[in-house]
Design an enzyme around this catalytic site. Structure first.
Site, PDB file in Angstrom:
ATOM      1  N   ARG A 102      26.334   4.861  -8.975  1.00 49.04           N
ATOM      2  CA  ARG A 102      26.651   5.998  -9.833  1.00 49.04           C
ATOM      3  C   ARG A 102      28.125   6.398  -9.802  1.00 49.04           C
ATOM      4  NH1 ARG A 102      23.298  10.766  -6.839  1.00 49.04           N
ATOM      5  NH2 ARG A 102      23.547  11.753  -8.871  1.00 49.04           N
ATOM      6  N   TYR A 143      21.240  18.501  -0.395  1.00 49.53           N
ATOM      7  CA  TYR A 143      22.239  17.694   0.322  1.00 49.53           C
ATOM      8  C   TYR A 143      21.842  16.216   0.260  1.00 49.53           C
ATOM      9  CZ  TYR A 143      24.653  15.694   4.373  1.00 49.53           C
ATOM     10  OH  TYR A 143      25.391  14.902   5.198  1.00 49.53           O
ATOM     11  N   GLY A 150       9.067  22.225   5.192  1.00 52.56           N
ATOM     12  CA  GLY A 150       8.222  21.041   5.003  1.00 52.56           C
ATOM     13  C   GLY A 150       6.745  21.343   4.864  1.00 52.56           C
ATOM     14  N   ALA A 154       6.770  28.010   3.324  1.00 51.65           N
ATOM     15  CA  ALA A 154       8.010  28.329   2.612  1.00 51.65           C
ATOM     16  C   ALA A 154       8.266  29.822   2.769  1.00 51.65           C
ATOM     17  CB  ALA A 154       7.913  27.953   1.147  1.00 51.65           C
ATOM     18  N   GLY A 187      11.290  13.963  -4.858  1.00 50.66           N
ATOM     19  CA  GLY A 187      10.960  14.766  -6.035  1.00 50.66           C
ATOM     20  C   GLY A 187      10.162  16.015  -5.723  1.00 50.66           C
ATOM     21  N   GLY A 233      10.922  18.505  -3.754  1.00 53.09           N
ATOM     22  CA  GLY A 233      11.787  19.686  -3.764  1.00 53.09           C
ATOM     23  C   GLY A 233      12.037  20.180  -5.182  1.00 53.09           C
ATOM     24  N   ASP A 234      12.195  19.244  -6.111  1.00 48.61           N
ATOM     25  CA  ASP A 234      12.412  19.613  -7.519  1.00 48.61           C
ATOM     26  C   ASP A 234      11.165  20.307  -8.068  1.00 48.61           C
ATOM     27  OD1 ASP A 234      14.734  18.123  -7.142  1.00 48.61           O
ATOM     28  OD2 ASP A 234      13.839  16.322  -8.011  1.00 48.61           O
TER      29      ASP A 234
HETATM   30  O1  KDG Z   1      15.330  15.081  -6.120  1.00 47.95           O
HETATM   31  C1  KDG Z   1      15.101  13.780  -6.479  1.00 47.95           C
HETATM   32  C2  KDG Z   1      16.449  13.187  -6.693  1.00 47.95           C
HETATM   33  O2  KDG Z   1      17.006  12.862  -5.446  1.00 47.95           O
HETATM   34  C3  KDG Z   1      16.463  12.005  -7.530  1.00 47.95           C
HETATM   35  O3  KDG Z   1      15.792  12.206  -8.725  1.00 47.95           O
HETATM   36  C4  KDG Z   1      17.842  11.457  -7.749  1.00 47.95           C
HETATM   37  O4  KDG Z   1      19.115  13.257  -8.585  1.00 47.95           O
HETATM   38  C5  KDG Z   1      18.958  12.412  -7.757  1.00 47.95           C
HETATM   39  C6  KDG Z   1      19.918  12.320  -6.664  1.00 47.95           C
HETATM   40  O5  KDG Z   1      21.078  12.488  -6.956  1.00 47.95           O
HETATM   41  O6  KDG Z   1      19.549  12.091  -5.514  1.00 47.95           O
END
Ligand code: KDG
Length: 309
Positions: free
Chosen positions: A105, A164, A222, A226, A248, A250-251
């Protein structure tokens, strides 16, 4: 316009079709992975009007990402297609010690975003702006963008997921930067293990001492619980789930919590919504496909906390 805007990089995600290490996996799937667009997709599934703002390359992967995210019901009008830089890519590597990610990236289209990326009037249209600590790690100009968003006079409420990513920057740099940025947000999401790695703190109360300015700091411990630390502290234990894959979650948690905020729910219900979305995500190897349906949500939300375990 959208009631929520999520801003950040989304990459093409290559994952082994079955959980086999990258070195050996024979078959792969190609999807879209980005922390902030994952949040947007969950919010759309929960019935919110949500937009995603970013840059992608003028290439097949970039067009595919935009089509995927738009197909999930997210407004992509604020996505810029750039011919001067490519779309980023990352790979998931399911090793016996857990899933690793490998990024391709550096120099991506999203990393070219800067403080002029969006005019202020577009930023103040939505009720809430969701950003994360991934963006300031992408480039100096992305760092300026996040600082600009967080420090300008604003009408929009900002939620900031610390997110992070050790592969992107050293802890010596990430620790102070992410603390400084989190202090400027209205609501902060952070994992307790993440806070320990970044700042050496061990308890949710110690996180709150470090991040004393936001109105709410949500600390995710975890599989345990929370915490929402605001004027008072609210704790909701986590439901027990068999974890298939943690990436994913956490999102998903952030999306559940934000959905509660947008609907005016109390903090306990916001935390429960976060847990429910995260639990669904933990059962799937996709970053974002496992949004629970309304019946599932109601079933989970109606039981009392002791019934979760
Ligand atoms: O939260 C999941 C993300 O880690 C993944 O989708 C990729 O955005 C991303 C990253 O920068 O780690």
């Amino acid at each position: 316009g959208p009631e929520v805007l999520c801003l950040g990089e989304t990459m093409s995600l290559v994952s082994p079709a079955s959980p086999v290490p990258l070195e050996e996996a024979p078959v792969f799937t190609l999807s879209a992975g980005g922390a902030e667009s994952n949040v947007a997709i969950h919010l759309a599934a929960l019935g919110h009007r949500v937009g995603w703002a970013s840059r992608v390359g003028d290439d097949p992967l970039g067009r595919r990402i935009v089509a995927t995210i738009a197909g999930a019901g997210v407004d992509t009008d604020l996505v810029e297609v750039r011919s001067d830089a490519p779309t980023g890519v990352y790979f998931k590597d399911p090793t016996p010690d857990g899933t690793r990610v490998h990024y391709y990236r550096a120099g991506s289209a999203a990393s070219t975003m800067d403080e002029d990326f969006l005019p202020d009037d577009l930023l103040d249209g939505p009720e809430l702006l969701h950003i994360s600590g991934i963006t300031p790690a992408l480039s100096a100009s992305c760092d300026r963008l996040i600082r600009h968003l967080l420090s300008r006079d604003r009408d929009v409420r900002i939620t900031f997921d610390v997110n992070y990513r050790p592969a992107l920057w050293p802890v010596e740099q990430a620790g102070p930067t992410l603390r400084e940025l989190a202090q400027l947000a209205d609501t902060v999401f952070v994992g307790l293990d993440e806070a320990t790695a970044l700042w050496g703190v061990e308890t949710p109360e110690d996180v709150r001492k470090l991040l004393n300015r936001p109105s709410v700091v949500v600390v995710k411990d975890g599989a345990n619980a929370a915490y929402a630390l605001g004027a008072e502290t609210v704790v909701v234990p986590a439901p027990k789930v068999e974890v298939v894959e943690p990436v994913g979650a956490g999102d998903a948690f952030a999306a559940g919590f934000i959905s509660g905020v947008l609907r005016g729910a109390d903090v306990t219900r916001c935390l429960r919504l976060g847990h429910v979305l995260a639990a669904h995500s933990l059962l799937s190897t996709e970053d974002h496909t496992a949004s629970p349906d309304r019946a599932d949500l109601e079933r989970w939300l109606d039981c009392d906390e002791t019934g979760w375990n």
